[in-house]
Structures are given as structure tokens and as C-alpha cells.
Scaffold this motif. Sequence first.
Motif, mmCIF file in Angstrom:
data_model
loop_
_atom_site.group_PDB
_atom_site.id
_atom_site.type_symbol
_atom_site.label_atom_id
_atom_site.label_comp_id
_atom_site.label_asym_id
_atom_site.label_seq_id
_atom_site.Cartn_x
_atom_site.Cartn_y
_atom_site.Cartn_z
ATOM 1 N N GLU A 71 0.785 -1.336 0.064
ATOM 2 C CA GLU A 71 0.098 0.094 -0.113
ATOM 3 C C GLU A 71 0.692 1.304 0.126
ATOM 4 O O GLU A 71 0.551 2.312 -0.570
ATOM 5 C CB GLU A 71 -0.833 0.032 1.280
ATOM 6 C CG GLU A 71 -1.963 -1.007 1.266
ATOM 7 C CD GLU A 71 -3.076 -1.124 -0.040
ATOM 8 O OE1 GLU A 71 -3.241 0.269 -0.475
ATOM 9 O OE2 GLU A 71 -3.376 -2.067 -0.570
ATOM 10 N N ILE A 72 1.944 1.308 0.755
ATOM 11 C CA ILE A 72 2.754 2.434 0.759
ATOM 12 C C ILE A 72 3.304 2.675 -0.689
ATOM 13 O O ILE A 72 3.570 3.771 -1.164
ATOM 14 C CB ILE A 72 3.961 2.262 1.912
ATOM 15 C CG1 ILE A 72 3.512 2.298 3.182
ATOM 16 C CG2 ILE A 72 4.993 3.259 1.645
ATOM 17 C CD1 ILE A 72 4.350 1.926 4.380
ATOM 18 N N ASN A 73 3.876 1.367 -1.307
ATOM 19 C CA ASN A 73 4.452 1.631 -2.680
ATOM 20 C C ASN A 73 3.573 2.278 -3.684
ATOM 21 O O ASN A 73 3.576 2.965 -4.675
ATOM 22 C CB ASN A 73 5.072 0.268 -3.077
ATOM 23 C CG ASN A 73 6.176 0.052 -2.412
ATOM 24 O OD1 ASN A 73 7.117 0.822 -2.054
ATOM 25 N ND2 ASN A 73 6.510 -1.263 -2.393
ATOM 26 N N LEU A 79 10.082 4.773 0.995
ATOM 27 C CA LEU A 79 10.169 3.801 2.104
ATOM 28 C C LEU A 79 11.939 3.767 2.758
ATOM 29 O O LEU A 79 12.767 3.630 1.886
ATOM 30 C CB LEU A 79 10.183 2.188 1.635
ATOM 31 C CG LEU A 79 8.670 1.935 1.435
ATOM 32 C CD1 LEU A 79 8.725 0.626 0.710
ATOM 33 C CD2 LEU A 79 7.980 1.763 2.751
ATOM 34 N N PRO A 80 11.808 4.709 3.820
ATOM 35 C CA PRO A 80 13.397 4.829 4.287
ATOM 36 C C PRO A 80 13.765 3.428 4.715
ATOM 37 O O PRO A 80 13.190 2.570 5.526
ATOM 38 C CB PRO A 80 13.122 5.702 5.491
ATOM 39 C CG PRO A 80 11.469 5.441 5.959
ATOM 40 C CD PRO A 80 10.954 4.965 4.755
ATOM 41 N N GLU A 81 14.839 3.025 4.447
ATOM 42 C CA GLU A 81 15.744 2.100 4.639
ATOM 43 C C GLU A 81 17.125 2.477 5.564
ATOM 44 O O GLU A 81 17.845 3.015 5.279
ATOM 45 C CB GLU A 81 16.403 1.264 3.603
ATOM 46 C CG GLU A 81 15.450 0.767 2.613
ATOM 47 C CD GLU A 81 15.826 -0.331 1.460
ATOM 48 O OE1 GLU A 81 17.052 -0.630 1.738
ATOM 49 O OE2 GLU A 81 15.022 -0.517 0.653
ATOM 50 N N GLY A 82 16.996 2.301 6.767
ATOM 51 C CA GLY A 82 17.843 2.465 7.690
ATOM 52 C C GLY A 82 19.142 1.831 7.492
ATOM 53 O O GLY A 82 19.255 0.681 7.054
ATOM 54 N N GLU A 83 20.372 2.509 7.722
ATOM 55 C CA GLU A 83 21.854 1.911 7.759
ATOM 56 C C GLU A 83 21.937 0.860 8.649
ATOM 57 O O GLU A 83 22.825 0.097 8.650
ATOM 58 C CB GLU A 83 22.828 2.697 7.860
ATOM 59 C CG GLU A 83 22.775 3.867 6.463
ATOM 60 C CD GLU A 83 23.528 5.059 6.474
ATOM 61 O OE1 GLU A 83 24.702 4.971 7.455
ATOM 62 O OE2 GLU A 83 23.626 5.762 5.506
ATOM 63 N N THR A 84 21.533 1.205 9.831
ATOM 64 C CA THR A 84 21.697 0.348 11.169
ATOM 65 C C THR A 84 20.497 -1.013 11.079
ATOM 66 O O THR A 84 19.564 -0.692 10.690
ATOM 67 C CB THR A 84 21.570 1.009 12.547
ATOM 68 O OG1 THR A 84 20.256 1.713 12.559
ATOM 69 C CG2 THR A 84 22.777 1.966 12.571
#
Length: 820
Positions: A71-73, A79-84
Motif C-alpha cells: 500500500e505504501i508503494n 520507504l526509508p531503509e535505515g543503515e543500522t
Amino acid sequence: MGSLFRSETMCLAQLFLQSGTAYECLSALGEKGLVQFRDLNQNVSSFQRKFVGEVKRCEELERILAYLVQEINRADIPLPEGETSPPAPPLKQVLEMQEQLQKLEVELREVTKNKEKLRKNLLELIEYTHMLRVTKTFVKRNVEFEPTYEEFPPLENDSLLDYSCMQRLGAKLGFVSGLINQGKVEAFEKMLWRVCKGYTIVTYAELDEPLEDPETGEVIKWYVFLISFWGEQIGHKVKKICDCYHCHVYPYPNTAEERKEIQEGLNTRIQDLYTVLHKTEDYLRQVLCKAAESVYSHVIQVKKMKAIYHMLNMCSFDVTNKCLIAEVWCPEADLHELRRALEEGSRESGATIPSFMNTIPTKETPPTLIRTNKFTEGFQNIVDAYGVGSYREVNPALFTIITFPFLFAVMFGDFGHGFVMFLFALLLVLNENHPRLNQSQEIMRMFFNGRYILLLMGLFSVYTGLIYNDCFSKSVNLFGSGWSVSAMYSSSHTPAEQKKMGLWNDSVVRHNRVLQLDPSIPGVFQGPYPLGIDPIWNLATNRLTFLNSFKMKMSVILGIIHMTFGVILGIFNHLHFRKKFNIYLVSVPELLFMLCIFGYLIFMIVYKWLVYSAETSRVAPSILIEFINMFLFPASETNGLYSGQGHVQRLLLAVTALSVPVLFLGKPLFLLWLHNGRSCFGVSRSGYTLVRKDSEEEVSLLGSQDIEEGNNQIEDGYREMMCEEFNFGEILMTQVIHSIEYCLGCISNTASYLRLWALSLAHALLTIFILLIMEGLSAFLHAIRLHWVEFQNKFYVGAGTKFVPFSFRLLSSKFSDDVA
């Protein structure tokens, strides 16, 4: 970074995990990636294991998260992809997270459902509006007839319907109007004609703009139709046909006043729906934006939690069901890290009784672990593509780092092309932390993963290009040629001296199309070129003959050295596994067979280069003829390369002939002697062994190893089992096949290295557009073949299993994987 020469020493450890701390302990192990779990419940189905309920809960959470990501796409929200990477969620937070995600899913589904319903209603009203607008032109009001009847416009100046005649028949006129897909109009009209037998009149008009289908959401072209009929039975048939062709049927107004009233009502409802739909979309976007902030961490946490429960399902419970027992393979160098991870997990769970581990002996072969870094990973992947190394055998990747790019460069030798490849690889290395390179397309990602291989291949190609004196298939005169043409033309000598010395004069220069330089004349050859091949060879008519001879001999020398090195590496395997008899009965005969024939060929090549000069080159014998005569024993003695050559060659052939039966029969007979004379001693070892149950060789070696280790204690049953497993015929057949393959392979493999010569010549003849891609790929594949077939089969078995640790770093964190 461990040793590349041999895989790391492994041990089998047993973990005792308290039920309350098992989850936290495995979470700590997953973050460190130290151990590979063994499945202790192989006979238990997946649906009967202890933690199957927890796994299903994780799968339900994955389904909800996949729906959220979808649904977000769809809403085009980044979509934030975190480095950690967030740690696995504590057990006390799992239920709370599950409740939040389920509540969010229900809310999103309700809002999305309402939005789709509003949108569908809006599209239907828009279609109804277009239908009323178009059908208004179909029928015109005639004041002469009754108010409830309307008349069709004339078609080609003829009336379509005679109302007075219809009134006399007592028929009741009816209308069906709506929209139909453009591709179904013709079939729809034929069906009406066949079923209704002409008792209908159909009028069409194409809409100016395409409309979105309320059912499918597809934007297509529509036709507005108006069907007039008389009789109720005909009306039922018309409506059924409309349903079959998925027509969008709407009520048709009988009067102009009713049409106007409906039109005004539709406009009002459309405006209201636009307002409500806009507010619904805004609210839905706010909910999705808020969900997008935490969806990345939830995806990673659920994946880690599911992986933990999968590992817990491999553990077994003790008799009290309060302690889980796990068996893991762990490198001996990481045992202290394993204990520290168990202590960390116990401390986080707040348990009073800590979890612990101890090593246990085993007879199983451990998995193979060779630690790599970003530089050595590509070369290790080349070796692993052939086969994962057996436990503790010599790893070819250490030597492949040098030999692979070098053999590639021998075939791809060109200073210009190699420098272009080097710059391309250097650009990838300098920008290796760029995120777009890691997320690039498959072909580009393949180049990126092998960037250090390309870097060395380009660098080595620069070196071999300097040796070949090739720069974009052209010679370069960097240091000046060592040959002088003026020394061949001297007017100071008399004609008789010029003829005797082979010098040139005016007549020779005028009447000969080809002039030959004689290096035996003083001043013609002033010394070798400082680096590589003299550029004057680019002008010579016998240039191709010279390069053929040079590169063919170079290929044979490199190939024999490469294969001999592989046989020598096999000796290190025999020493490590304490099979010294293999050195004397296998490796030494193989070396003698190789060196007495092909090693002697290298000796003749080098000897001829060193002994014969330009003055004596005309009387130098042919190496090929001498090598053939070594096996034919000609009746007439040739001049030979050196005195006593015949005696040396006979001695070498005698050694070769004696090494063949030793290679065929030495090892089987020795193992048979060990089995018959020492089969009752046996051996009892502590820890693991390298014995496989199907290894006849290891069975026969038990007695000899007992004598070396001073241990002759073993159970009678185990000793009898080992005695029964020995099969001399199988050992003999295996050794005979290996020996035949080796002896014939020495000939075929040596000839296989001539591809270095062939591809090197082909490289100098093609164009740059083919070279950098097709020729580079060809040289790459041939270099792989030389390592896999000609080099590694001399010492590398490659029958091991790769060490796959339980590590969260191996889990994918891409949202596309979750949606799929």
C-alpha cells in the motif's frame, strides 16, 4: 580474516539453553554469526515441532508487513531503509507489536475499501453523465404524439419508426441505454439481431475521451448505445445480452424534464464525491506516511524473530523440558566469542541460571570455513563455483589471486586494453561505497562484485602488454630498437668481402623485395630490447612465425610449471592428513612422470635459448624433432643439443616407465598389506576424525595409525565392522582410473595450455570493440577452465560443505523480497 591456505579448524559444541533465556541467547548468536546449527529433530515434521506456533505468528506479521509495503508503494510514498539493523524484539514487545500491526491493517483495509467504493461510485456517475449527454442527440421530442413517446431521428431521410402503426398494434415501446467496450460492439450488435429477430433498434456513438472502467480500473474507449424495443419478452432478452457482454446499463429518462432533473442531481453528487474522496485520500496518506516510518525496523525485527524460532525448532528438550540442547559447528578460534554471546543473552533475559556450552567429540566431517574479505571474496567464489573445498585441504584461492589474472593477461596481453580495464575497475573500487552500485542491475552488479579481479586482470594485462609490446594492437618504440639497418650496408668493404659477409650493396637493395638482417654481422644487433619484444619485429615478414614460436614455447613452460605446482600442493594435503604413503606411492611417481617427459622439454627449450647464439643458430637442432626422437629411438644418431643426450633421455624414459606401475599398483598393494597385517589393531581417537564411512583407504589405515599413535584399544564390534568394509577391488579400480586420467591428462592438459598462445595471437588481430568485451570474456572463461581442469584436479577434491552460520547479516532487508 583467517588463513586462506587451509580452512579453519572446527569443533562440535553442545549448547545448554535455559527455556527462559533461549530466545535472547540465539538473538545474540545471530548478531555475531558464529555457529552453524545442526537439526536434532530431523525425524519430526515441521508442523509438530515445539515452536511452530511462534513461526506462524511471525508469518502472519510478515503478511501484514507485506500488505503495508504494498500500500505504501502504491501511494508513491518513499520507504526509508535505515543503515543500522535493529535487534530482534524482546518477547514482551512482540504481542504489543502484533496488536499494533493488526489494528493498523484493519484500519487501512477499511479506509481503502471505502475509498475504492467511493471511487467506483464516482466513475459510475461520470459514465451516467456522459451517457445522458450523448443519448440526448439520439431522440428528439415530437409534439404530435403522446408525451410518453419519443421518436428516433431520420436515417438517410427515412423514418426509423412509425408510431401510428405501432399504436395500432398495441405495442409498448421500451428503452435500454448504457456503455459498452469498443471491442465488443460488433459482436453485441450481431447477437441482438439474432436473438431479438429484428424487434430492436440500436443506435451507437463513440465517446470523445476514454474513461476508466469502475470494475478493473483500466482506461479504455467506450461506445454509448441506446436500444429501443417493444414487448416485455424482448426487453428481458436485451437485458440478459447486456449482462453477458458486461455492458454498463443505466436508467433512461422518459421526458426532457426528467433528464434535466437527473443531470442536475448527478452534478451535485459528483461534486460531493470529489470532496469526500479527496479527504479520504488525505487521511489514508497520513496513515501510510506514519506507517512508513517504522515499517523498515518492523520488517527486520520480524525476520530476525522468525530466524530465531527456526533455529529453536532444531533444538531438543531435556527430560525436564526446562532446558534446550543445541549442537553447533563453531570455529575453534571463536569459542570465546560463543561463550561471551551466551553470557550476554543470559544477562539480557535476567536469568539466574546462565546458559553454557561444551565441546563434544564426533566422527563427522565438519563444514568448511574460509574467511574472506572484499578483496579475496571474488577469487574464493571462483574456486567455490568448482566445488567447496573438503575440510582442511589446501585452498586454491590463495594461489588463484596471482595465477588467475596472470593467465588471463597472457591471453589478453595489451597495454592499452589492459589499462582501460584497469581504469574501469579502479573507478569501481574507489566508489565501492556508493549505494547505487550495490543496487544496480544484474550485469553491473556482477562487474561490481568482481571489481578486484578486474583490477588485477587489467594490471597484469598492462605488464604482459609491455612484454608483447602491444598497445591497442600496435607496437610502441619506447627505448629505440636494438637492431641497426645501416650496419648491413657498408661501402668501405670490397665486393668480395660484401658477398662473403652477406652485406648489402646497391644491386641487392634495388633488386630484392625482402632484405634480411644478419645478427652475426657486427653492429647489426646491438643488444636486446630493455623490456619486451623489439618493435622492429612489427616490420618483419616473419613476425608471425617468430611470435608463434615464442608464445607457443611460453605457453608450454607456463602450463607445465602450473601443473607441477598443483602436484606439489597435493603433498601438503598428504602431510596434513598423515598419509605419508601417498607421497611416496602417488605424488612422487606423478612428479617423475611429469618432469621426466615435460620437464625435460622445458629443459631443452631453455638450454637451446642459452647455448646457441646468432652465429650457431643455423646448426641448432629442432626441439620438436629431438623430443619425438626421444621416444622413437632412431637408428641414425642425430647431432643433438649436447653430448650424452641419448643416455640421459634413455634414463628419463626408464624412470618414467618405472613410475607408471608404481602409480597404478603401489597404493592398492600397500593398503592391502596394511589390512592383512594390521587389521586387528584399530584406533580410538578423541575429537573428530576425517574418516568417511565409504573410504576404503581410511579403513585400511587404522592399523598403521595405531602404531604411530601408540593406541591399540578399540571395541571388537567396531573393529569387525571396519574389517568387513575393506574392498581391495574398489581401491584398485579407483587408483587405476585416477592413474590413467593423470597420465593421459599430462598430455592433454599440456596441449590445453596452448590456448594461451592461440588466444594471445587472436587478441592481436581483432578490433577494440570486440576485444574489451567478447575477447575479455573469452580469456576469462579459458582462464577459469585452466584452473578448474588443469590445475585444481591435481590436488583439490572440492567435496566439502560450506559453513553457513546462523547470522542476521545473511537475511535480506529489501522490501521487494517481502512483497514477493
